[in-house]
Design an enzyme around this catalytic site. Sequence first.
Site, PDB file in Angstrom:
ATOM      1  N   GLY A 222      40.199 -53.374  13.225  1.00 10.34           N
ATOM      2  CA  GLY A 222      40.975 -53.568  14.340  1.00 10.34           C
ATOM      3  C   GLY A 222      40.469 -52.539  15.788  1.00 10.34           C
ATOM      4  O   GLY A 222      41.756 -52.323  16.850  1.00 10.34           O
TER       5      GLY A 222
ATOM      6  N   HIS B  89      40.917 -60.793   4.110  1.00  9.28           N
ATOM      7  CA  HIS B  89      40.983 -62.109   4.646  1.00  9.28           C
ATOM      8  C   HIS B  89      42.105 -62.923   3.554  1.00  9.28           C
ATOM      9  O   HIS B  89      41.960 -62.992   2.534  1.00  9.28           O
ATOM     10  CB  HIS B  89      40.215 -62.804   5.143  1.00  9.28           C
ATOM     11  CG  HIS B  89      38.224 -62.205   5.712  1.00  9.28           C
ATOM     12  ND1 HIS B  89      37.195 -61.407   4.899  1.00  9.28           N
ATOM     13  CD2 HIS B  89      38.665 -61.381   6.677  1.00  9.28           C
ATOM     14  CE1 HIS B  89      36.263 -61.271   6.286  1.00  9.28           C
ATOM     15  NE2 HIS B  89      37.634 -60.922   6.856  1.00  9.28           N
TER      16      HIS B  89
ATOM     17  N   LEU C 191      25.618 -70.273  -8.363  1.00 12.28           N
ATOM     18  CA  LEU C 191      24.476 -70.165  -6.575  1.00 12.28           C
ATOM     19  C   LEU C 191      23.215 -69.502  -8.300  1.00 12.28           C
ATOM     20  O   LEU C 191      21.659 -69.681  -7.904  1.00 12.28           O
ATOM     21  CB  LEU C 191      25.092 -68.621  -5.768  1.00 12.28           C
ATOM     22  CG  LEU C 191      25.738 -69.344  -5.204  1.00 12.28           C
ATOM     23  CD1 LEU C 191      26.540 -68.229  -4.235  1.00 12.28           C
ATOM     24  CD2 LEU C 191      25.515 -70.652  -4.111  1.00 12.28           C
TER      25      LEU C 191
ATOM     26  N   GLU D 248      22.140 -70.347 -10.622  1.00 12.85           N
ATOM     27  CA  GLU D 248      22.022 -70.977 -11.869  1.00 12.85           C
ATOM     28  C   GLU D 248      20.974 -72.169 -10.580  1.00 12.85           C
ATOM     29  O   GLU D 248      20.016 -73.245 -10.705  1.00 12.85           O
ATOM     30  CB  GLU D 248      22.947 -71.551 -12.925  1.00 12.85           C
ATOM     31  CG  GLU D 248      23.271 -70.329 -13.694  1.00 12.85           C
ATOM     32  CD  GLU D 248      24.636 -71.184 -14.237  1.00 12.85           C
ATOM     33  OE1 GLU D 248      25.277 -72.213 -13.965  1.00 12.85           O
ATOM     34  OE2 GLU D 248      25.107 -70.308 -15.583  1.00 12.85           O
ATOM     35  N   ALA D 249      21.791 -72.035  -9.980  1.00 16.88           N
ATOM     36  CA  ALA D 249      21.358 -73.659  -8.401  1.00 16.88           C
ATOM     37  C   ALA D 249      19.583 -73.020  -8.008  1.00 16.88           C
ATOM     38  O   ALA D 249      19.447 -74.178  -7.255  1.00 16.88           O
ATOM     39  CB  ALA D 249      22.701 -73.659  -7.749  1.00 16.88           C
ATOM     40  N   GLY D 250      19.732 -71.428  -7.500  1.00 11.07           N
ATOM     41  CA  GLY D 250      18.207 -71.245  -7.543  1.00 11.07           C
ATOM     42  C   GLY D 250      17.950 -70.465  -6.409  1.00 11.07           C
ATOM     43  O   GLY D 250      16.723 -70.576  -5.558  1.00 11.07           O
TER      44      GLY D 250
ATOM     45  N   VAL E   5      20.789 -64.258  -6.446  1.00 14.36           N
ATOM     46  CA  VAL E   5      21.973 -63.090  -5.911  1.00 14.36           C
ATOM     47  C   VAL E   5      21.604 -62.196  -6.885  1.00 14.36           C
ATOM     48  O   VAL E   5      21.313 -61.797  -7.918  1.00 14.36           O
ATOM     49  CB  VAL E   5      22.925 -64.438  -7.272  1.00 14.36           C
ATOM     50  CG1 VAL E   5      23.947 -63.385  -6.974  1.00 14.36           C
ATOM     51  CG2 VAL E   5      23.006 -65.855  -6.504  1.00 14.36           C
TER      52      VAL E   5
END
Length: 807
Positions: A51, A467, A486, A488-490, A493
């Site tokens: 900030g 956050h 992520l 495993e999904a392709g 990473v």
Amino acid sequence: ETGASFKLTVLNPKGSIWTLVAGGGASVMYADAICGLGFAQELGNYGEYSGAPSTDLTMRYADALFRVMLKEKIATPKVLLIGGAVANFTSVAGTFKGIVKALSGHVDQLLAQNVHIYVRRGGPGYELGLAMMKRFARDTGVPVDVNGPEVNMVSIVHKALKECFPNRISDSHTADTFTVPDVSGAATPATTAPTVPLFHPETTSLVFALRPAVIQRMLDFDFACQRPTPSVAAIVDPMTGSTSQKFFFGEREIILKVFATVAEALLHRPNASVLVNLASSRSVYDSVTEAIKSSQIKVVAIFAEGVPERQARLLALEAQQRGVVLIGPATVGGIHPGSFRIGNSSGTNENILECRLYRPGSVAFVTRSGGLSNEMSYLLSRITNGVYEGIAIGGDRYPGTAFLEHLLRFQDDHAVKMLVLVGEVGGTAEYAVCEALKSKRITKPLIALCTGMAAELLGRPGMKFGHAGSSASAARELATAKNNALREAGALVPRDFEEFERMIKATYEALEKVGAVPPALFDVNDPKPLIPMDLEEAKQKGLVRVPTHFISTISDDRQPELQYHTRPISQVVNEENSIGTVVGLLWFKKTLPPYMTKFIEKVIVIVADHGPAVAGAHNTIVTARAGKDLISSLASGLLTIGDRFGGAINEAAVNFYEASISGLTPDGFVAKMKREGKYIAGIGHRVKSLRNPDMRVKLLVEFAKANFTSTVTLDFALEVEKVTTQKKENLILNVDGAIAACMVDLLCHSGVFEKDEGKKYIEIGCLNGLFVLGRTIGLLGHAIDQKRLDANLYRHETSDILYDFGL
């Protein structure tokens, strides 16, 4: 008073690794890198500052951290990591000045405890900030390794731990763990119809809330992109109402209309399709709802943090039902290089030019963190042909759009060749991306990383980071779980942010090799566009010299604490100094001895009032009775002060001073004034006389005789009185003369002032100021008195006026 934020959590008081990191997203990246290298138990703290904090606030925060860090002595070296992303607006020079100041107060302990400091930072003024760090190292001998934005943000973590703890870090930590995906099919021309980008060079917006700096940066971006017209069509500000504001478009001034309501702005600006909402969290809901319900607005960005969660969810639902893209809350916006910039996204003009965001690249990214979005722009500008579009969806728990909506837009946009996702611990939005990958809805290369793995490695899975939405309430929300899903999904990473950069670079180069990305859209040697710089900004950067219009040597309001001359206001007040002390500081730039301040106060008390019949009081009373305000009534009385009323002090001082130093006798002085046909200022009274002495004069003379170190001028004036009263008994030393003579003795014969210094104060007429200062109290009293009495308009009696036209 400030938008700065500071967080500090002590994890291990005896830790060997400590962090001082700018930005919520970056602070998580550093914690992940440290814990990922096996140093979770040695991490002393988690914290961040953000900030755009001031130098002083940063210094105090850093000092508090260093006190904790140095409290416990340990056998091993200590590492201090001073890092952060490439800053949006935070002045690296300003914050580093505070950090260096805090470090300078602990040099002996830093050396004794074998503290090694590693620095990485970029952004506004970073060169000067890094130079401060290098100078600190050179001057103190404290080991400091200094790096700029040319290195990966968290690279200093691996470097520091390998150098300070070599037996625990192996080269395997830097070996890549990924295989570059097969992108051979990426060069095949798309068969689907191209989609219309969300933003284009003709996109225009309404900006809610008059924030000139933000609006000017949007216009500067437009100019750098060579847009033919500004992207800001108008401003909406209920507090300002219907008016106009000047801005710059390049070097040319333009006028933007300000409307009081969204509805009015939409009516007069029918082409505006984006609402950039800069309002506070308290007033966001109504203005955004109105924009969403209009058929005209297609995109809304909410910058405010802390929008009530119920309102945020209602806004997201309303936007989804009406096909409006809602970015935020708690976003820094987004950017489509060459086309449109939402608010302050990507920081200063320097960042825009450095990252070449004035023209589009081929890589699109989406993040939660605003600070990391700027880092991503910088990183992609270094290792790819640049950013096509970047969106920060916002850090609150319920953003208006999730990662998937933007990734699908990028997937369907033929100009985008590669996708990047930066998620974080908390929430489950990443799982929708996993499903899109599995179903082949997303087929373009996607490099993804969810930050916050440190929470698990620290044994604090529910730990809250920067956050509002960055904490896990279930196993599926943990960063590691989402990264695994992520992968495993392709998606590609990485294990950390260093590998993240290498993975992006390798994938881009693979796309480049098969011809899937166009040739470089620019030559690195091409000159960057010039954005005219405001004078104030140029001054801060030392690019221009501008002469000042004023000089002030008596007070300073630039520091955290107001100063009267050289003394802080708290010191002036807490030491119970009097008004005489303040007069000394602000008029004479000195801390006057007590007898002088007491005399000044006696003068102020004595001249405060002389009844309602004298000229100044009379004018004030008449003006107050005419219904004028307090200040006007006071001014009418003050304006009567002059040679005939109250303004004789300075003239008397000049006369007595010059006569006393010229060698004239009192008789000679009186004779001289008579020859010149002049009245003797300070001598004579309409009412008082030798037989009816003025008690005010008596009090001043007695005090001077009892306390002054010299009364040579007062003695001369009293001798003059003896001469003049021989001619007429009311030609006495009056109050003006007594004040004048005494002040000459204080200024010229007390030893407190230099010889010419005291004379100068007399010459410039400041002694009449004592009468003005004191009489102001009385004149205000008369004005207040008449207001309190509700006195009617004054009209002078005609019987008291001699009318004669023959004169």
